[in-house]
Design a protein around this motif. Sequence first.
Motif, PDB file in Angstrom:
ATOM      1  N   LEU A 198      45.993 -13.070  18.777  1.00  0.00           N
ATOM      2  CA  LEU A 198      45.872 -12.616  17.396  1.00  0.00           C
ATOM      3  C   LEU A 198      47.065 -11.775  16.962  1.00  0.00           C
ATOM      4  N   GLY A 199      47.401 -11.889  15.681  1.00  0.00           N
ATOM      5  CA  GLY A 199      48.292 -10.925  15.062  1.00  0.00           C
ATOM      6  C   GLY A 199      47.536  -9.641  14.774  1.00  0.00           C
ATOM      7  N   ARG A 200      48.279  -8.573  14.564  1.00  0.00           N
ATOM      8  CA  ARG A 200      47.642  -7.259  14.399  1.00  0.00           C
ATOM      9  C   ARG A 200      46.683  -7.215  13.211  1.00  0.00           C
ATOM     10  N   LYS A 201      47.054  -7.786  12.077  1.00  0.00           N
ATOM     11  CA  LYS A 201      46.211  -7.687  10.890  1.00  0.00           C
ATOM     12  C   LYS A 201      44.898  -8.448  11.070  1.00  0.00           C
ATOM     13  N   THR A 202      44.968  -9.636  11.666  1.00  0.00           N
ATOM     14  CA  THR A 202      43.737 -10.392  11.923  1.00  0.00           C
ATOM     15  C   THR A 202      42.882  -9.670  12.958  1.00  0.00           C
ATOM     16  N   TYR A 203      43.535  -9.089  13.968  1.00  0.00           N
ATOM     17  CA  TYR A 203      42.784  -8.305  14.950  1.00  0.00           C
ATOM     18  C   TYR A 203      42.005  -7.190  14.262  1.00  0.00           C
ATOM     19  N   ASP A 204      42.644  -6.471  13.335  1.00  0.00           N
ATOM     20  CA  ASP A 204      41.968  -5.378  12.635  1.00  0.00           C
ATOM     21  C   ASP A 204      40.754  -5.885  11.849  1.00  0.00           C
ATOM     22  N   ILE A 205      40.917  -7.057  11.205  1.00  0.00           N
ATOM     23  CA  ILE A 205      39.794  -7.646  10.462  1.00  0.00           C
ATOM     24  C   ILE A 205      38.644  -7.971  11.411  1.00  0.00           C
ATOM     25  N   PHE A 206      38.959  -8.594  12.535  1.00  0.00           N
ATOM     26  CA  PHE A 206      37.927  -8.978  13.506  1.00  0.00           C
ATOM     27  C   PHE A 206      37.261  -7.737  14.113  1.00  0.00           C
ATOM     28  N   ALA A 207      38.092  -6.730  14.477  1.00  0.00           N
ATOM     29  CA  ALA A 207      37.564  -5.542  15.148  1.00  0.00           C
ATOM     30  C   ALA A 207      36.650  -4.725  14.242  1.00  0.00           C
ATOM     31  N   ALA A 208      36.837  -4.852  12.933  1.00  0.00           N
ATOM     32  CA  ALA A 208      35.976  -4.150  11.982  1.00  0.00           C
ATOM     33  C   ALA A 208      34.715  -4.946  11.651  1.00  0.00           C
ATOM     34  N   HIS A 209      34.611  -6.169  12.172  1.00  0.00           N
ATOM     35  CA  HIS A 209      33.487  -7.035  11.814  1.00  0.00           C
ATOM     36  C   HIS A 209      32.653  -7.465  13.025  1.00  0.00           C
ATOM     37  N   TRP A 210      33.291  -8.154  13.974  1.00  0.00           N
ATOM     38  CA  TRP A 210      32.504  -8.830  15.012  1.00  0.00           C
ATOM     39  C   TRP A 210      31.757  -7.892  15.958  1.00  0.00           C
ATOM     40  N   PRO A 211      32.281  -6.733  16.331  1.00  0.00           N
ATOM     41  CA  PRO A 211      31.475  -5.853  17.184  1.00  0.00           C
ATOM     42  C   PRO A 211      30.193  -5.360  16.517  1.00  0.00           C
ATOM     43  N   TYR A 212      30.131  -5.504  15.210  1.00  0.00           N
ATOM     44  CA  TYR A 212      28.979  -5.018  14.451  1.00  0.00           C
ATOM     45  C   TYR A 212      28.109  -6.158  13.920  1.00  0.00           C
ATOM     46  N   ALA A 213      28.343  -7.356  14.413  1.00  0.00           N
ATOM     47  CA  ALA A 213      27.557  -8.509  13.962  1.00  0.00           C
ATOM     48  C   ALA A 213      26.088  -8.298  14.297  1.00  0.00           C
ATOM     49  N   PRO A 214      25.186  -8.785  13.429  1.00  0.00           N
ATOM     50  CA  PRO A 214      23.749  -8.565  13.662  1.00  0.00           C
ATOM     51  C   PRO A 214      23.257  -9.268  14.918  1.00  0.00           C
ATOM     52  N   GLU A 215      22.169  -8.785  15.438  1.00  0.00           N
ATOM     53  CA  GLU A 215      21.551  -9.375  16.625  1.00  0.00           C
ATOM     54  C   GLU A 215      21.219 -10.836  16.357  1.00  0.00           C
ATOM     55  N   GLY A 216      21.525 -11.686  17.311  1.00  0.00           N
ATOM     56  CA  GLY A 216      21.293 -13.117  17.154  1.00  0.00           C
ATOM     57  C   GLY A 216      22.528 -13.881  16.748  1.00  0.00           C
ATOM     58  N   ASP A 217      23.569 -13.177  16.302  1.00  0.00           N
ATOM     59  CA  ASP A 217      24.826 -13.833  15.980  1.00  0.00           C
ATOM     60  C   ASP A 217      25.483 -14.277  17.273  1.00  0.00           C
TER      61      ASP A 217
END
Length: 219
Positions: free
Chosen positions: A60-79
């Motif tokens: 990943l590039g840094r900007k995409t990493y930041d987008i992912f890191a702010a989203h996927w660790p917080y995905a709802p249960e069952g995702d």
Amino acid sequence: MRKIIVGAFTSLDGVMQAPGGPEEDPTGNFKFGGWVPHYFDKTLEDMVGEMFSKPFDLLLGRKTYDIFAAHWPYAPEGDAIGPLFNRINKYVATRNPNLKLDWQNSHVLRPDAVSAVKALKDGDGPDLLTQGSTDFLKTLFQYNLVDEINVAVFPLILGQGKRLFGDGAFPHGWKLVSSKASDNGVTINKYARGGEIVTGSFAFDEPTEAELERRRNLT
């Protein structure tokens, strides 16, 4: 040896910026963030599922990493994607070599992105899958490091924004491995490396005087 596999959503004019939502990446006054959800259907879901079905690490590039890191660790249960992305290695290209990454299993590409990626490719492990990362992709294409391209092309023209390809990509032929179209008009194409570019000509064996004059007037 590991392969580098590009996964990309693009418009007809090659724009990749902010496919998932208006606030994803509005830089450059980009006004059309969130242009993918309207078209997302079972065919695209299957494409994503196929890409993620085999072992892989993220590149990943840094900007995409930041987008992912702010989203996927917080995905709802069952995702399904959140736990997968948490578990795998994430290799990040950044101009800040001292950057510390908080998301588990994240690694800065050191001492520089190109040499680090080459070392990863030559080593053992699963294939390296890119997502987004337009700036970083330009570097990968420039240094001829990409082995496979999976691109979904959406039937719209955005007119502005960050694009999949830019000037400076290493000239190379590609072979179409598979292609399908969704009911919403999205074409999904997989390409593998195809060797040197082969050129030819439809010109007459003997150019006309008009053609010779045209060539003389080229600037």
